[in-house]
Design a protein around this motif. Structure first.
Motif, PDB file in Angstrom:
ATOM      1  N   TRP A  65      -0.027  -3.033  -5.044  1.00 49.75           N
ATOM      2  CA  TRP A  65      -0.634  -1.819  -4.485  1.00 49.75           C
ATOM      3  C   TRP A  65      -1.608  -2.150  -3.370  1.00 49.75           C
ATOM      4  O   TRP A  65      -1.625  -1.483  -2.327  1.00 49.75           O
ATOM      5  N   TYR A  69      -0.197  -0.603  -0.100  1.00 52.82           N
ATOM      6  CA  TYR A  69      -0.809   0.702   0.143  1.00 52.82           C
ATOM      7  C   TYR A  69      -2.211   0.565   0.744  1.00 52.82           C
ATOM      8  O   TYR A  69      -2.462   1.044   1.850  1.00 52.82           O
ATOM      9  N   LYS A 134      -4.802   6.479  -9.131  1.00 49.21           N
ATOM     10  CA  LYS A 134      -4.101   6.383  -7.857  1.00 49.21           C
ATOM     11  C   LYS A 134      -3.030   5.302  -7.894  1.00 49.21           C
ATOM     12  O   LYS A 134      -1.909   5.496  -7.385  1.00 49.21           O
ATOM     13  N   ASP A 138       1.102   5.986  -7.402  1.00 50.98           N
ATOM     14  CA  ASP A 138       1.961   5.309  -6.431  1.00 50.98           C
ATOM     15  C   ASP A 138       3.076   4.536  -7.132  1.00 50.98           C
ATOM     16  O   ASP A 138       4.188   4.413  -6.602  1.00 50.98           O
ATOM     17  N   TRP A 142       7.017   4.828  -6.416  1.00 52.53           N
ATOM     18  CA  TRP A 142       7.875   3.659  -6.138  1.00 52.53           C
ATOM     19  C   TRP A 142       8.900   3.424  -7.254  1.00 52.53           C
ATOM     20  O   TRP A 142       9.644   2.448  -7.203  1.00 52.53           O
TER      21      TRP A 142
END
Length: 351
Positions: A65, A69, A134, A138, A142
């Protein structure tokens, strides 16, 4: 994948989707650079496949992540904070657990432990839980997992925050004292208290942002103390213009002949508070406030003077008007006498 020598240069050959492909280059260095890029893409592809087909621990997910991200969408200072929270409060608890095995009870225990430990503010504890939330959101995007264990976890209620600020007399007393004893500190504090700019915004102020014809400051950069970088954006990622009142204009016009890339304030902002700011406050015996509270002072004085919340929001660069409304609570004296209207009227009797 290989490089072949040609009479006129070099050829890189590789296989993709069961098809043999090639590309020619005049220089060997360019062919090698292209080959290295293909190798890197292949390794990343293998890594992605491995992630999708294997059980991920939360620690592995968090690492993925951060790389895919956070480092793309978040500011460097925010990434530093995320890594600290992961390292100190999250990974030691659920880092080794497979993400499919992380349940709501694990998140609840993290929240409860941080509350009992009593070393973090309620706001920070909520940020820790929000970070886990968060990352799992995500992960669902994914297709690494199907559920978010943070769903239903209630954030802790935060008590209303109070803010410190100077009265007008305290502000003027500080500026009068500083002007005689440390002119550089005087200039910085004077501009801060008359513009509401954040410390990082002032430290990142360059000559090209000063428009002396229109008497405006263009606030579009911010210096980050954590990364020591000058960022081409502010905290709210927006650009705003602040008018120079005569007080600010008199100070900044002395920088009119600087080059566009030169800093307006060549000063060590990192040590400004404890080395200069606090000692002057102590010497004068005025309210002890932080440098950031100069921003609150600016906003509260505007509110007390009748400036609209919308105008204050634009000057401060707040995204939400709700953030600006809190400054009404900084000026309780401004409401003095407002409830007198509720008093019963006295009847006048003529003798």
């Amino acid at each position: 994948m290989s490089i072949h020598r040609l009479p006129s240069g070099y050829r890189v050959r590789w296989r993709k989707d069961s098809k043999l492909r090639s590309k020619n280059f005049r220089r060997k260095v360019d062919a090698e650079r292209f080959q290295n890029k293909l190798i890197e893409e292949h390794q990343n592809s293998d890594k992605q496949v491995a992630l999708e087909t294997s059980k991920l621990t939360f620690e592995e997910l968090a690492e993925y992540w951060i790389e895919n991200y956070a480092e793309i969408h978040k500011a460097p200072s925010s990434i530093i904070l995320d890594k600290q929270q992961l390292r100190d409060h999250i990974i030691p608890t659920i880092g080794k657990i497979d993400i499919d095995a992380v349940k709501s009870i694990h998140i609840t225990k993290i929240q409860a432990y941080l509350v009992r430990e009593n070393t973090l503010s309620i706001k920070t504890i909520n940020l820790v839980i929000s970070l886990i939330y968060k990352i799992f959101e995500d992960a669902i995007l994914w297709e690494f997992c199907n559920t978010n264990p943070c769903k239903g976890i209630r954030p802790l209620k935060q008590p209303a925050q109070d803010f410190s600020f100077w009265t007008l007399s305290e502000r003027d007393e500080f500026l009068t004292y500083a002007k005689k004893r440390n002119f550089r500190v005087y200039e910085i504090v004077a501009v801060a208290v008359h513009t509401g700019m954040r410390k990082g915004e002032m430290e990142g102020l360059l000559r090209d942002t000063l428009d002396f014809n229109r008497k405006e400051i263009l606030v579009k950069r911010s210096f980050c103390q954590k990364t020591k970088n000058l960022n081409e954006y502010t905290k709210g990622k927006n650009i705003r213009r602040i008018p120079m009142n005569p007080f600010v204009y008199e100070i900044l016009v002395t920088r009119k002949n600087l080059f566009d890339h030169q800093k307006i304030f060549e000063f060590d902002f990192m040590h400004l508070s404890w080395r200069y700011f606090k000692p002057i406050q102590q010497a004068l015996g005025i309210s002890a406030i932080r440098f950031h509270d100069l921003r609150h002072t600016f906003a509260s004085h505007l509110a007390m003077s009748g400036v609209s919340m919308f105008d204050i929001q634009q000057l401060l660069g707040h995204r939400s008007i709700h953030t600006t409304q809190r400054y009404m609570h900084l000026a309780p004296d401004h409401l003095s006498g407002k409830t007198d209207i509720l008093m019963p009227k006295r009847e006048e009797h003529n003798d």
